[in-house]
Motif scaffolding. Structure first.
Motif, PDB file in Angstrom:
ATOM      1  N   PHE A   1       0.829  -1.206   0.000  1.00 15.65           N
ATOM      2  CA  PHE A   1       0.000   0.000   0.000  1.00 15.65           C
ATOM      3  C   PHE A   1       0.866   1.259   0.000  1.00 15.65           C
ATOM      4  N   GLU A   2       0.538   2.202  -0.864  1.00 19.44           N
ATOM      5  CA  GLU A   2       1.284   3.468  -0.952  1.00 19.44           C
ATOM      6  C   GLU A   2       0.776   4.408   0.150  1.00 19.44           C
ATOM      7  N   PRO A   3       1.646   4.805   1.086  1.00 24.56           N
ATOM      8  CA  PRO A   3       1.159   5.623   2.206  1.00 24.56           C
ATOM      9  C   PRO A   3       1.099   7.131   1.957  1.00 24.56           C
ATOM     10  N   SER A   4       1.768   7.619   0.924  1.00 24.17           N
ATOM     11  CA  SER A   4       1.867   9.076   0.780  1.00 24.17           C
ATOM     12  C   SER A   4       0.765   9.634  -0.108  1.00 24.17           C
ATOM     13  N   MET A   5       0.015  10.578   0.431  1.00 25.01           N
ATOM     14  CA  MET A   5      -0.989  11.257  -0.375  1.00 25.01           C
ATOM     15  C   MET A   5      -0.284  12.017  -1.495  1.00 25.01           C
ATOM     16  N   SER A   6      -0.816  11.893  -2.712  1.00 21.82           N
ATOM     17  CA  SER A   6      -0.153  12.546  -3.849  1.00 21.82           C
ATOM     18  C   SER A   6      -0.640  13.985  -4.025  1.00 21.82           C
ATOM     19  N   ASP A   7       0.052  14.702  -4.874  1.00 27.48           N
ATOM     20  CA  ASP A   7      -0.350  16.064  -5.232  1.00 27.48           C
ATOM     21  C   ASP A   7      -1.798  16.083  -5.748  1.00 27.48           C
TER      22      ASP A   7
ATOM     23  N   HIS B   1      -4.348  15.454  -3.065  1.00 23.01           N
ATOM     24  CA  HIS B   1      -4.556  16.622  -2.206  1.00 23.01           C
ATOM     25  C   HIS B   1      -5.364  17.696  -2.920  1.00 23.01           C
TER      26      HIS B   1
ATOM     27  N   ALA C   1       4.146   4.192   9.569  1.00 23.74           N
ATOM     28  CA  ALA C   1       3.767   5.158   8.536  1.00 23.74           C
ATOM     29  C   ALA C   1       2.731   4.607   7.564  1.00 23.74           C
TER      30      ALA C   1
ATOM     31  N   LYS D   1      -0.664   5.006   9.027  1.00 24.25           N
ATOM     32  CA  LYS D   1      -1.058   6.411   9.057  1.00 24.25           C
ATOM     33  C   LYS D   1      -1.450   6.853   7.646  1.00 24.25           C
ATOM     34  N   GLY D   2      -0.715   6.369   6.646  1.00 24.59           N
ATOM     35  CA  GLY D   2      -1.010   6.722   5.264  1.00 24.59           C
ATOM     36  C   GLY D   2      -2.343   6.156   4.788  1.00 24.59           C
TER      37      GLY D   2
ATOM     38  N   ASP E   1      -4.784   8.618   6.019  1.00 31.14           N
ATOM     39  CA  ASP E   1      -4.674   9.854   5.235  1.00 31.14           C
ATOM     40  C   ASP E   1      -5.345   9.713   3.869  1.00 31.14           C
TER      41      ASP E   1
END
Lengths: 199, 200
Positions: A45-51, A54, A95, A98-99, A102
């Motif tokens: 799973f990709e945890p970072s919200m992308s541009d 957002h 993380a 948490k991602g 998010d």
């Protein structure tokens, strides 16, 4: 029949955390519950919200570009209960978990913004039970002192988005590296019994 | 003349998916403020360098015995800093995942701390160079909602990470609440405030 959604995060499939997760799932199934599992490391799973995520935050849940996120939104809609299983790192969840919060608990999923009042309203009112199952490296007293961040995200921040009819259930084994096998097994048994009581 | 105890070497860590975000503007103003008081600054922009937040199985197996090559510069910056300033939005009462992952992967045993000798007691800190930890953050919700929920991200930094810094390490929290209710003038006033706070 209660439908549980289990969200788990540990990089090692042979970890104690994974064992706890599997025991909890088996125990809930024995009690007649339906269980869906999201194993965040296993599915990469990709945890970072992308541009883009957002930029389109307010409305992206309707047609999310990531098929995993779409699937998870469906799983949440079908669930009556959620269980988070993770090791506590630096006083909070890993993380990747948490991602997941998010990126998946978006407006229209986890909460809604009421246009008229400008207030945030709960989006998980169909979730009756919310539970966390974790391990701490240090003692539970030290963990309380340093804020128990994983616990407060689940039993306060997320809990406020649910029906709020039941309190959140928090199950933690502290000083994990010092625990003997019997102590670990006893903890898992106790935790499973508490979860079964919710089913 | 600068007082001898004022932390001079400052590491700014910014985490926001959009390069045109208010957080990026705030991190610029933090650095500008710091430079007017003669501090040296370094910037880590976690989205700009596409930082991987997931601690891998390989890293876990070698936890405390190996430092991945791609983290060497991060560790060097951590050991260089006298002050660390985190600039990020608050999502679900905490840092974005990418910043939480920076704690998970960079603040390692042998770098940030040594585990207690018998496995009992508290961590022994190795980052006594860090005398000040700061958070600059933006919130969608009000201050009161945040109080009710408990700011778990603040506790991760001011209580957990702080344990391994200098024993007298100070903390400071700078926040903009109700982000969506502010107009352009209010936001630029807040940015001015941020710069002033960091220039003294």
């Amino acid at each position: 029949m209660v439908r549980w959604l289990v969200i788990a995060a540990h990089p090692d499939p042979a970890s104690f955390s994974a064992w706890m997760r599997d025991a909890a799932i088996a125990s809930l199934q024995d009690a007649g519950a339906h269980v869906d599992l999201i194993d965040l490391y296993a599915i990469d799973f990709e945890p970072s919200m992308s541009d883009e995520e957002h930029r389109r935050y307010e409305e992206i849940s309707a047609d999310h570009p990531d098929p995993l996120v779409r699937d998870h939104i469906d799983l949440i809609a079908r669930a009556d209960a959620m269980l988070f299983v993770f090791p506590t790192w630096w006083g909070s969840m890993p993380a990747v978990m948490k991602g997941w919060l998010d990126r998946v608990l978006l407006p229209g999923v986890g909460f809604q913004l009421n246009e008229r009042s400008g207030k945030v309203e709960p989006g998980l009112r169909h979730i009756k039970y919310l539970a966390g199952l974790t391990t701490y490296g240090g003692s539970q007293w030290v963990q309380r002192l340093v804020g128990d961040g994983g616990r407060t995200i689940i039993t306060r921040t997320l809990w406020l988005m649910t029906s709020k009819r039941h309190r959140g259930t928090w199950l933690a084994l502290d000083r994990i590296d010092l625990r003997k096998d019997e102590e670990r097994a006893a903890f898992v048994e106790r935790a499973c019994a508490e979860l079964r009581a919710l089913t | 003349m600068r007082s001898p105890h004022r932390p001079a070497r400052t590491l700014v860590v910014v985490c926001h998916p959009r390069a045109d975000s208010l957080c990026h503007a705030a991190s610029e103003r933090v650095q500008r403020g710091l430079r007017t008081q003669g501090a040296q600054t370094r910037l880590i922009d976690l989205y700009a360098e596409a930082f991987e937040p997931r601690l891998s199985l390989h890293e876990l197996r070698h936890y405390g015995t190996m430092v991945p090559d791609e983290l060497a510069a991060h560790i060097e910056a951590l050991q260089w800093a006298e002050r660390v300033v985190f600039v990020h939005p608050t999502w679900f009462s905490a840092q974005p995942a990418r910043l939480k992952g920076w704690f998970d992967r960079v603040w390692l045993p042998g770098v940030a701390f040594d585990p207690p000798p018998s496995g009992r007691g508290r961590l022994r800190g190795r980052l006594h160079n860090i005398r000040r930890l700061e958070i600059v953050t933006t919130h969608g919700s009000s201050k009161w909602v945040n109080r009710l929920q408990v700011h778990s991200g603040r506790r991760v930094v001011f209580r957990n990470l702080r344990q391994v810094c200098h024993p007298l390490c100070r903390t400071r929290f700078t926040a903009l609440y109700n982000l969506d209710r502010h107009d352009g003038a209010a936001i630029s006033a807040w940015l001015d405030q941020v710069e002033t706070r960091f220039s003294r």
